[in-house]
Design an enzyme around this catalytic site. Sequence first.
Site, PDB file in Angstrom:
ATOM      1  N   LYS A  35      31.553  51.217  37.751  1.00  0.00           N
ATOM      2  CA  LYS A  35      32.322  50.930  36.528  1.00  0.00           C
ATOM      3  C   LYS A  35      32.682  52.208  35.784  1.00  0.00           C
ATOM      4  O   LYS A  35      32.117  53.273  36.047  1.00  0.00           O
ATOM      5  CB  LYS A  35      31.519  49.983  35.617  1.00  0.00           C
ATOM      6  CG  LYS A  35      31.477  48.567  36.152  1.00  0.00           C
ATOM      7  CD  LYS A  35      30.842  47.601  35.177  1.00  0.00           C
ATOM      8  CE  LYS A  35      30.863  46.190  35.774  1.00  0.00           C
ATOM      9  NZ  LYS A  35      30.147  45.215  34.950  1.00  0.00           N
TER      10      LYS A  35
ATOM     11  N   ARG B 291      23.783  43.936  40.760  1.00  0.00           N
ATOM     12  CA  ARG B 291      25.042  43.553  41.424  1.00  0.00           C
ATOM     13  C   ARG B 291      25.784  44.844  41.778  1.00  0.00           C
ATOM     14  O   ARG B 291      26.158  45.597  40.880  1.00  0.00           O
ATOM     15  CB  ARG B 291      25.851  42.676  40.469  1.00  0.00           C
ATOM     16  CG  ARG B 291      27.176  42.184  41.034  1.00  0.00           C
ATOM     17  CD  ARG B 291      27.917  41.360  39.982  1.00  0.00           C
ATOM     18  NE  ARG B 291      29.171  40.840  40.506  1.00  0.00           N
ATOM     19  CZ  ARG B 291      30.313  41.523  40.492  1.00  0.00           C
ATOM     20  NH1 ARG B 291      30.356  42.740  39.989  1.00  0.00           N
ATOM     21  NH2 ARG B 291      31.411  40.987  41.001  1.00  0.00           N
TER      22      ARG B 291
HETATM   23  C1  9MG Z   1      32.021  39.592  38.081  1.00  0.00           C
HETATM   24  N1  9MG Z   1      31.353  40.710  37.428  1.00  0.00           N
HETATM   25  C2  9MG Z   1      31.873  41.946  37.202  1.00  0.00           C
HETATM   26  N2  9MG Z   1      30.978  42.705  36.553  1.00  0.00           N
HETATM   27  C3  9MG Z   1      29.874  41.939  36.383  1.00  0.00           C
HETATM   28  C4  9MG Z   1      28.628  42.143  35.780  1.00  0.00           C
HETATM   29  O1  9MG Z   1      28.329  43.283  35.181  1.00  0.00           O
HETATM   30  N3  9MG Z   1      27.736  41.142  35.776  1.00  0.00           N
HETATM   31  C5  9MG Z   1      28.044  39.955  36.357  1.00  0.00           C
HETATM   32  N4  9MG Z   1      27.115  38.981  36.318  1.00  0.00           N
HETATM   33  N5  9MG Z   1      29.222  39.689  36.943  1.00  0.00           N
HETATM   34  C6  9MG Z   1      30.116  40.674  36.940  1.00  0.00           C
END
Ligand code: 9MG
Length: 277
Positions: A222, A256
């Site tokens: 990110k 994630r």
């Molecule tokens: C779909 N998505 C994109 N960024 C995310 C994040 O930080 N957490 C979760 N749960 N989904 C995300």
Amino acid sequence: MNHDFQCGRFQLALARPHVMGIVNVTPDSFSDGGCHDRADQAIAHARQLLAEGVDILDLGGESTRPGADPVSAADELARLLPVIEGVRDLGVPVSVDTCKPEVMCAVLDAGADMINDIYGFRLPGAIEAVAASDCGLCVMHMQGEPRTMQQAPVYGDLLEDVSDFLRRQTAQLLAAGIQAQRLTLDPGFGFGKTLEQNYVLLRRLDQLQELGLPLLIGLSRKSMIGQVVDRPPQARVAGSVAGALAAVARGATIVRVHDVAQTVDALKVWQAVETAA
Ligand code: 9MG
């Protein structure tokens, strides 16, 4: 605090950190958009993540990047359903990242084990869509909506505001009869937060442990990583792994990520340190 997480056909013991691997099925995602927009490519990518040690697959049929345009439920399902069909018997839970109740119902019918909702099950019908199943849920905090969320995020007290939202949504989900073992909570890095707010949230993530539920975080590739390392999305692997470890050190139990192999290795070393006698 160790939890078992009830996630559809699976019960995950979160005594060790788990890795959720991102499988984008969108033509326009910020990091690997365009690479996996065809179902067969997405399925091949999911198989690759499996070989790298992924614990949960997270499929997304609508981009959540800042400024992204919404897609219809029909288009989202047309992207997702063939991929679910192709990955549901790989032996790991299949999560779907969606906020639309009709998409939630259809993907659960198709065999998904978890719903990851960046709106935190706020949209009308979302709670009802998941209540009667045994799917796992990720309840995420977001200020605003993806098209506009980064314009001017403002908080009274950042940690209080995020944790109040997560507490309120948890109460609503429990009141709908959803068992606590099905829930994970996510502060939503990059969703309506400035760079500084993202890092305050990460530094103080341990405060969210008082909510008593497993914490899932996503910061892979990110802009909060990119702005620190000054690199494009594909070259943010080391920065993302460092961020994931910082989150795990503060209580996150599911991370994630795009870069599964590197994160799995880092977490194995982490685990070896933490469990050394
Ligand atoms: C779909 N998505 C994109 N960024 C995310 C994040 O930080 N957490 C979760 N749960 N989904 C995300």
